[in-house]
Design a protein around this motif. Structure first.
Motif, short mmCIF file in Angstrom:
data_model
loop_
_atom_site.label_atom_id
_atom_site.label_comp_id
_atom_site.label_asym_id
_atom_site.label_seq_id
_atom_site.Cartn_x
_atom_site.Cartn_y
_atom_site.Cartn_z
N GLN A 280 50.20 -50.87 31.19
CA GLN A 280 50.29 -51.04 29.74
C GLN A 280 50.63 -52.50 29.39
O GLN A 280 50.09 -53.06 28.44
CB GLN A 280 51.36 -50.11 29.17
N VAL A 281 51.52 -53.09 30.17
CA VAL A 281 51.85 -54.50 29.95
C VAL A 281 50.61 -55.35 30.13
O VAL A 281 50.35 -56.27 29.34
CB VAL A 281 52.97 -54.96 30.91
N LEU A 282 49.81 -55.06 31.15
CA LEU A 282 48.56 -55.79 31.37
C LEU A 282 47.64 -55.66 30.18
O LEU A 282 47.07 -56.66 29.70
CB LEU A 282 47.86 -55.29 32.63
N PRO A 310 40.29 -46.39 27.77
CA PRO A 310 40.72 -45.02 27.40
C PRO A 310 39.73 -44.37 26.45
O PRO A 310 38.91 -45.03 25.81
CB PRO A 310 42.08 -45.25 26.71
N ASP A 311 39.79 -43.06 26.37
CA ASP A 311 38.95 -42.33 25.43
C ASP A 311 39.23 -42.80 24.01
O ASP A 311 40.38 -43.08 23.64
CB ASP A 311 39.22 -40.82 25.54
N LYS A 312 38.16 -42.86 23.20
CA LYS A 312 38.29 -43.37 21.84
C LYS A 312 38.91 -42.34 20.90
O LYS A 312 38.60 -41.14 20.96
CB LYS A 312 36.91 -43.78 21.30
N ASN A 338 39.57 -55.89 21.88
CA ASN A 338 40.94 -55.40 21.78
C ASN A 338 40.99 -53.93 21.40
O ASN A 338 41.78 -53.16 21.97
CB ASN A 338 41.72 -56.23 20.76
N LEU A 339 40.17 -53.53 20.46
CA LEU A 339 40.17 -52.12 20.04
C LEU A 339 39.63 -51.22 21.14
O LEU A 339 40.07 -50.08 21.28
CB LEU A 339 39.37 -51.96 18.74
N ASP A 340 38.69 -51.73 21.93
CA ASP A 340 38.22 -50.97 23.09
C ASP A 340 39.34 -50.79 24.10
O ASP A 340 39.50 -49.72 24.69
CB ASP A 340 37.04 -51.68 23.76
N LEU A 341 40.12 -51.85 24.32
CA LEU A 341 41.21 -51.79 25.30
C LEU A 341 42.21 -50.68 24.97
O LEU A 341 42.73 -50.02 25.87
CB LEU A 341 41.94 -53.13 25.39
N ILE A 342 42.49 -50.51 23.67
CA ILE A 342 43.47 -49.49 23.29
C ILE A 342 42.80 -48.20 22.82
O ILE A 342 43.46 -47.29 22.32
CB ILE A 342 44.44 -50.01 22.20
N GLU A 418 51.08 -55.91 17.95
CA GLU A 418 52.39 -55.82 18.58
C GLU A 418 52.24 -55.08 19.91
O GLU A 418 51.45 -54.13 20.02
CB GLU A 418 53.35 -55.08 17.65
N PRO A 419 52.97 -55.49 20.95
CA PRO A 419 52.93 -54.72 22.20
C PRO A 419 53.23 -53.25 21.97
O PRO A 419 54.08 -52.90 21.16
CB PRO A 419 54.02 -55.39 23.04
N TYR A 420 52.50 -52.40 22.70
CA TYR A 420 52.64 -50.95 22.60
C TYR A 420 52.32 -50.46 21.18
O TYR A 420 52.93 -49.52 20.66
CB TYR A 420 54.03 -50.49 23.03
N PHE A 421 51.33 -51.11 20.59
CA PHE A 421 50.94 -50.79 19.21
C PHE A 421 50.62 -49.31 19.04
O PHE A 421 51.08 -48.67 18.08
CB PHE A 421 49.73 -51.63 18.81
N VAL A 422 49.82 -48.75 19.92
CA VAL A 422 49.38 -47.36 19.76
C VAL A 422 50.57 -46.42 19.78
O VAL A 422 50.68 -45.51 18.95
CB VAL A 422 48.37 -46.98 20.87
#
Length: 566
Positions: A280-282, A310-312, A338-342, A418-422
């Protein structure tokens, strides 16, 4: 005559000096997830590989670290580009792959400190034995996005130099101060250096993680990672503190340089965290990189080691809108990455481009500037960029109603998360669902003014009653909120969208402007701390405004005539 004859037979040869040799020490443990990015960037360093000795040490891994390293070595080894590659890998000799005395691969036990001190000292002595000119200690969670980093550091001719590295927080690879007990101490200069308010190379008490030592200086022989090499050593047995004291006790200066953007470093895990949290940090570190650089391009060689997207989802809402100007593809590529990453499934909203707006557009959409409007800081009318920005948000409000959505979230394209936004957004939504009567709009990102008075929402630890504020970086909106914003009939008395929204929740200080909108009943809150921030602030290098650099609206006779014709 003989001299002339000799010159004709043996013409002068002008020789260029070779660049200094560099011994790069890389210690790796449980970093299979970071190595594809780290190694891809390392290979892009412009420093001549023929002048580099690579030392790779890895042991006690619970993941595929050695597999990733071997895969990379199988590619670079046959090329014989590097002067030498020293491979020092140790497979686990027991099931849990822990050092003696360790209970976890994350925590910093005394055993681990001793192990790291010895490994770093061994690599430093190998560099000295190799007669290298420089020793470069580099950890595998550093991403040197600046391909000239090593060249830049070498040319500075400092005895010890570290490139300042950003992170997803206030963490970096230097200390601004050291306490009487030799531990970290925050100073005012730390933030100034970190935020690039001061530029250059600065003497500091500690550098770590990514450090270059000039071994050509005889004083460098006194630098060490072992307490035993320092007479009457006064500090704790910690590799970075030992190194720092080996310098300070002998008056050897340590420097951190922030004159360029060199790269990013991952924040270390806390002792009670699981190794999986490093992924998650990565993820959020990769997102942070894009605030100042293109996304890291990973060598296809590593594709099988890169963690899957991750799944969208729509973040627990009916829709996610991303506003982006078609001519700003750089921002779209960055935001999509970025949005794909999260794992966010979003709808692209092509922004209305202020550069393409003309009087015909204003007439067609019945857009009129609020009669009393004058931009507070510049005393000017509306710009076409501000009109385009407003219309982009207005389109979303209309689409939300037409689509019968209950709740949406809006992102502009010049934001960082922000980190850990989700996880933090999910926590916020859990509370918001229990108080639907309290809000129509919740800011996730905005500019908080210095004189704002924003009390906490009763019984909440993350929501405040929002005061007059600027920017519409990101917000959550309900269908009721969209209806209220549209009901204000804002196109016929337009102000910038970040002036309009505070008017509608009745916290705007301009009473004259507010008088044009008699029903101001939007219920607005803001998360605190914020979850979204701008990538750049006004005046920073790289800051570009798509609303300021456009023409201003003009009231003219021709416009009225054209409207009459329509």
């Amino acid at each position: 005559m003989w001299l002339l004859f000799s010159f004709l037979l043996f013409p002068l040869v002008f020789c260029s000096r070779k660049q200094p040799s560099v011994f790069i020490s890389i210690l790796v443990r449980n970093k299979a997830h970071t190595l594809p990015y780290f190694l891809s960037l390392l290979e892009k360093q412009t420093y001549p590989k023929s002048r580099i000795i690579l030392y790779l040490r890895s042991d006690n891994n619970q993941d595929q670290t050695i597999d990733v390293l071997d895969t990379w070595l199988s590619k670079i080894g046959p090329k014989h580009e590097y002067h030498d590659i020293i491979k020092d890998f140790r497979e686990c000799d027991h099931a849990d792959c822990l050092l003696e005395g360790e209970s976890s691969p994350v925590g910093w036990s005394d055993t681990r400190f001793e192990h790291i001190m010895n490994l770093r000292q061994k690599s430093l002595e190998l560099a000295r034995f190799s007669l290298a000119d420089f020793y470069f200690s580099l950890d595998a969670d550093v991403f040197l996005t600046n391909a000239w980093t090593l060249e830049e550091l070498v040319t500075k001719e400092l005895l010890v130099a570290a490139p300042m590295l950003s992170s997803i927080g206030l963490y970096s690879n230097f200390w601004g101060g050291m306490s009487d007990t030799y531990y970290y101490e925050r100073t005012e200069d730390y933030r100034k250096i970190l935020d690039h308010k001061m530029l250059g190379c600065f003497e500091v008490p500690m550098v770590h993680t990514c450090v270059l030592i000039n071994l050509r200086h005889s004083e460098s022989d006194q630098l060490t990672f072992l307490p035993e090499n320092i007479p009457s050593y006064p500090g704790p047995r910690d590799d970075i503190i030992v190194f720092a004291l080996s310098a300070s006790l002998r008056d050897i200066p340590l420097h951190v340089c922030n004159d360029q953007l060199y790269g990013t470093v991952m924040i270390p895990l806390e002792d009670d965290q699981e190794l999986e949290m490093d992924r998650q940090v990565l993820l959020y570190t990769l997102m942070e990189v894009t605030a100042r650089n293109d996304p890291i391009s990973v060598d296809p060689l590593f594709n099988r080691y890169v963690q899957e997207i991750p799944d969208k989802t729509k973040l627990g809402m009916d829709n996610v809108y991303l506003i982006n100007l078609e001519r700003r593809q750089d921002r779209y590529i960055r935001m999509k990455y970025n949005l794909d990453l999260i794992g966010v499934d979003f709808q692209l909203v092509p922004a209305v481009d202020g550069k393409l707006i003309d009087q015909n557009y204003l007439i067609k959409n019945n857009i009129k500037m609020l009669p009393e409007f004058s931009e507070p800081y510049h005393g000017r009318p509306l710009t076409f960029g501000e009109i385009g920005c407003f219309m982009s948000h207005h389109k979303i409000w209309e689409d939300m109603i037409a689509s019968n959505y209950d709740t949406i979230v809006v992102f502009e394209d010049d934001i960082r998360f922000e980190p850990y936004f989700v996880q933090k957004l999910d926590y916020l939504l859990t509370e918001l669902k229990t108080i639907p009567e309290e809000w129509d709009l919740v800011f996730l990102g905005r500019k908080i003014l210095h004189n704002s008075e924003e009390p906490w929402l009763q019984s909440s630890s993350q929501l405040v009653m929002v005061d007059y504020t600027y920017w519409t970086l990101s917000y959550i909106l309900t269908r009721t909120g969209a209806q209220k914003l549209l009901a204000g009939d804002p196109l016929t008395k337009m102000v910038p969208v970040d002036e309009y929204i505070p008017i509608m929740y009745n916290r705007h200080p301009n009473e004259t402007w507010k008088s044009y909108f008699p029903k101001r009943d939007l219920d607005a809150l803001s998360v605190h701390p914020l979850l979204v921030f701008p990538t750049h602030y006004t005046g920073e290098e790289g800051y570009i405004s798509d609303t300021e650099g456009t023409s201003t609206i003009k009231e003219c006779k021709e416009c009225k005539e054209k409207k009459d014709e329509l």
